[in-house]
Design an enzyme around this catalytic site. Structure first.
Site, PDB file in Angstrom:
ATOM      1  N   GLY A  13       0.840  -1.210   0.000  1.00 19.51           N
ATOM      2  CA  GLY A  13       0.000   0.000   0.000  1.00 19.51           C
ATOM      3  C   GLY A  13       0.865   1.245   0.000  1.00 19.51           C
ATOM      4  O   GLY A  13       0.624   2.188   0.765  1.00 19.51           O
ATOM      5  N   TYR A 156     -13.003  -5.291  10.821  1.00 15.08           N
ATOM      6  CA  TYR A 156     -11.756  -4.516  10.815  1.00 15.08           C
ATOM      7  C   TYR A 156     -11.028  -4.669  12.161  1.00 15.08           C
ATOM      8  O   TYR A 156      -9.812  -4.920  12.199  1.00 15.08           O
ATOM      9  CB  TYR A 156     -12.096  -3.053  10.521  1.00 15.08           C
ATOM     10  N   LYS A 160      -7.322  -6.316  12.864  1.00 15.39           N
ATOM     11  CA  LYS A 160      -6.236  -5.530  13.453  1.00 15.39           C
ATOM     12  C   LYS A 160      -5.764  -6.161  14.769  1.00 15.39           C
ATOM     13  O   LYS A 160      -4.573  -6.139  15.080  1.00 15.39           O
ATOM     14  CB  LYS A 160      -6.685  -4.078  13.660  1.00 15.39           C
ATOM     15  N   ILE A 189      -6.132   9.317  10.961  1.00 15.05           N
ATOM     16  CA  ILE A 189      -5.148   9.968  10.090  1.00 15.05           C
ATOM     17  C   ILE A 189      -5.888  10.377   8.818  1.00 15.05           C
ATOM     18  O   ILE A 189      -6.606   9.552   8.219  1.00 15.05           O
ATOM     19  CB  ILE A 189      -3.986   8.992   9.734  1.00 15.05           C
TER      20      ILE A 189
HETATM   21  P1  NAP Z   1      -5.549   4.243   2.071  1.00 15.72           P
HETATM   22  O1  NAP Z   1      -5.166   5.664   1.842  1.00 15.72           O
HETATM   23  O2  NAP Z   1      -6.918   3.790   1.767  1.00 15.72           O
HETATM   24  O3  NAP Z   1      -4.478   3.307   1.299  1.00 15.72           O
HETATM   25  C1  NAP Z   1      -4.600   1.912   1.350  1.00 15.72           C
HETATM   26  C2  NAP Z   1      -3.478   1.297   0.557  1.00 15.72           C
HETATM   27  O4  NAP Z   1      -3.582  -0.146   0.653  1.00 15.72           O
HETATM   28  C3  NAP Z   1      -3.558   1.627  -0.936  1.00 15.72           C
HETATM   29  O5  NAP Z   1      -2.252   1.886  -1.415  1.00 15.72           O
HETATM   30  C4  NAP Z   1      -4.107   0.351  -1.577  1.00 15.72           C
HETATM   31  O6  NAP Z   1      -3.667   0.118  -2.920  1.00 15.72           O
HETATM   32  C5  NAP Z   1      -3.484  -0.691  -0.643  1.00 15.72           C
HETATM   33  N1  NAP Z   1      -4.198  -1.985  -0.710  1.00 15.72           N
HETATM   34  C6  NAP Z   1      -5.512  -2.220  -0.437  1.00 15.72           C
HETATM   35  N2  NAP Z   1      -5.805  -3.523  -0.641  1.00 15.72           N
HETATM   36  C7  NAP Z   1      -4.643  -4.120  -1.027  1.00 15.72           C
HETATM   37  C8  NAP Z   1      -4.290  -5.430  -1.403  1.00 15.72           C
HETATM   38  N3  NAP Z   1      -5.178  -6.439  -1.419  1.00 15.72           N
HETATM   39  N4  NAP Z   1      -3.001  -5.691  -1.753  1.00 15.72           N
HETATM   40  C9  NAP Z   1      -2.082  -4.696  -1.768  1.00 15.72           C
HETATM   41  N5  NAP Z   1      -2.358  -3.432  -1.420  1.00 15.72           N
HETATM   42  C10 NAP Z   1      -3.620  -3.141  -1.063  1.00 15.72           C
HETATM   43  O7  NAP Z   1      -5.326   3.853   3.624  1.00 15.72           O
HETATM   44  P2  NAP Z   1      -4.367   4.472   4.764  1.00 15.72           P
HETATM   45  O8  NAP Z   1      -5.151   5.400   5.579  1.00 15.72           O
HETATM   46  O9  NAP Z   1      -3.096   4.914   4.180  1.00 15.72           O
HETATM   47  O10 NAP Z   1      -4.169   3.153   5.640  1.00 15.72           O
HETATM   48  C11 NAP Z   1      -2.984   2.387   5.618  1.00 15.72           C
HETATM   49  C12 NAP Z   1      -3.019   1.425   6.795  1.00 15.72           C
HETATM   50  O11 NAP Z   1      -3.193   2.174   8.005  1.00 15.72           O
HETATM   51  C13 NAP Z   1      -4.181   0.429   6.748  1.00 15.72           C
HETATM   52  O12 NAP Z   1      -3.725  -0.838   7.173  1.00 15.72           O
HETATM   53  C14 NAP Z   1      -5.183   0.989   7.751  1.00 15.72           C
HETATM   54  O13 NAP Z   1      -5.950  -0.031   8.333  1.00 15.72           O
HETATM   55  C15 NAP Z   1      -4.252   1.619   8.762  1.00 15.72           C
HETATM   56  N6  NAP Z   1      -4.885   2.670   9.560  1.00 15.72           N
HETATM   57  C16 NAP Z   1      -5.360   3.813   8.966  1.00 15.72           C
HETATM   58  C17 NAP Z   1      -5.951   4.792   9.767  1.00 15.72           C
HETATM   59  C18 NAP Z   1      -6.486   6.081   9.203  1.00 15.72           C
HETATM   60  O14 NAP Z   1      -7.188   6.794   9.925  1.00 15.72           O
HETATM   61  N7  NAP Z   1      -6.179   6.426   7.970  1.00 15.72           N
HETATM   62  C19 NAP Z   1      -6.057   4.585  11.169  1.00 15.72           C
HETATM   63  C20 NAP Z   1      -5.557   3.409  11.719  1.00 15.72           C
HETATM   64  C21 NAP Z   1      -4.969   2.454  10.908  1.00 15.72           C
HETATM   65  P3  NAP Z   1      -4.346   0.944  -4.158  1.00 15.72           P
HETATM   66  O15 NAP Z   1      -3.803   2.343  -4.025  1.00 15.72           O
HETATM   67  O16 NAP Z   1      -3.868   0.265  -5.391  1.00 15.72           O
HETATM   68  O17 NAP Z   1      -5.823   0.872  -3.949  1.00 15.72           O
END
Ligand code: NAP
Length: 246
Positions: A13, A156, A160, A189
């Site tokens: 990701g 989810y 996690k 975030i």
């Molecule tokens: P995001 O902006 O939605 O980005 C998600 C990324 O994961 C994208 O690059 C997507 O690829 C990739 N992805 C999704 N399914 C995949 C798969 N099957 N194989 C490979 N890559 C895959 O999310 P984010 O906010 O950056 O979140 C990143 C991590 O942080 C996640 O694990 C999320 O649970 C965790 N997190 C986020 C938050 C928050 O508030 N944002 C809070 C706590 C934890 P594509 O670009 O090709 O779609």
């Protein structure tokens, strides 16, 4: 000489959101980055364009971390071309929210498959490679909902919490090989991940955060690079929360 020069770092990701900030921080710190994305070609092209000054230091692969065949073929490339892997960041993640009573079992499974099984498949291949060098850092991006729970996020939260449990178990298994395994747990975030939330929801969630603001992807990246560094050598099996006090 920067901290991660001559190190190979694999990030899932990597072209959007938190993963992108992590990838860019590693590039600035001199690492060679292997970045994965699932299918968003536009974000991958933007990443490539905007990081053109680091063109010799990264490669992007479309790879679904929940598919064992994709992960196996990625690692056979890494072994053949790079020979070793120093750091793995399991960052890829999705949400498919619904209250449990109304949750489609496909949505339960999809979230578990990508968030938890994806981390397992990637970690399994990574430790086999890292053990050859008796060095490695694995960081799984989890969430505070793993222990807090959240309405509409049973799938989810379970995925996690599973990552945390897997982290603690694997940390014990590979400690003697000088491989550390930790979690970074971001709070709210501002990324695409929460862009579906309404203004009212965002404002209500902000009030839950003692610092009264959402975190930035750069603040998460700082903590990931700290745990991935050689100096974090006695930290393993732990969860570092980046939540503004949540
Ligand atoms: P995001 O902006 O939605 O980005 C998600 C990324 O994961 C994208 O690059 C997507 O690829 C990739 N992805 C999704 N399914 C995949 C798969 N099957 N194989 C490979 N890559 C895959 O999310 P984010 O906010 O950056 O979140 C990143 C991590 O942080 C996640 O694990 C999320 O649970 C965790 N997190 C986020 C938050 C928050 O508030 N944002 C809070 C706590 C934890 P594509 O670009 O090709 O779609």
């Amino acid at each position: 000489m920067t901290d991660f020069e001559n190190q190979t770092v694999l990030i899932s990701g990597a072209t959007r959101g938190i993963g992108r900030a992590v990838a860019e921080s590693f590039l600035q710190a001199g690492a060679y980055v292997i970045g994965l994305y699932a299918g968003d070609e536009t974000s991958a092209a933007v990443f490539t364009e905007e990081n053109s000054k680091f063109a010799a230091l990264f490669e992007l692969h479309k790879c679904d971390v929940s598919r064992e065949a994709d992960v196996a073929s990625l690692f056979s490339h890494i072994e053949k071309v790079h020979g070793s892997l120093d750091v793995l960041i399991n960052n890829a993640g999705i949400r498919k929210d619904a209250v449990l009573a109304l949750m489609d079992s496909k949505d339960w499974q999809k979230v578990i498959d990508i968030n938890l099984t994806g981390s397992f498949l990637m970690s399994k291949q990574a430790v086999l490679l890292m053990m050859q060098n008796k060095y490695g850092r694995i960081i799984n991006i989890t969430s505070p909902v793993a222990h807090l729970g959240f309405t509409g996020q049973a799938n989810y939260a379970a995925s996690k919490a599973g990552q945390v449990a897997m982290t603690k178990s694997l940390a014990k298994e590979v400690a003697r090989k000088k491989i550390t395994v930790n979690c970074v747990s971001p709070g709210f975030i501002a990324t695409d991940f929460i862009k579906d939330l309404s203004k009212e929801q965002l404002s209500a969630y902000k009030k839950l955060v003692p610092m009264r603001r959402f975190g930035t992807t750069e603040e998460v990246a700082e903590s990931v690079l700290f745990l991935a560094g050689k100096k974090a050598s006695y930290i393993t099996g732990t969860v570092l929360e980046i939540t503004g006090g949540l």
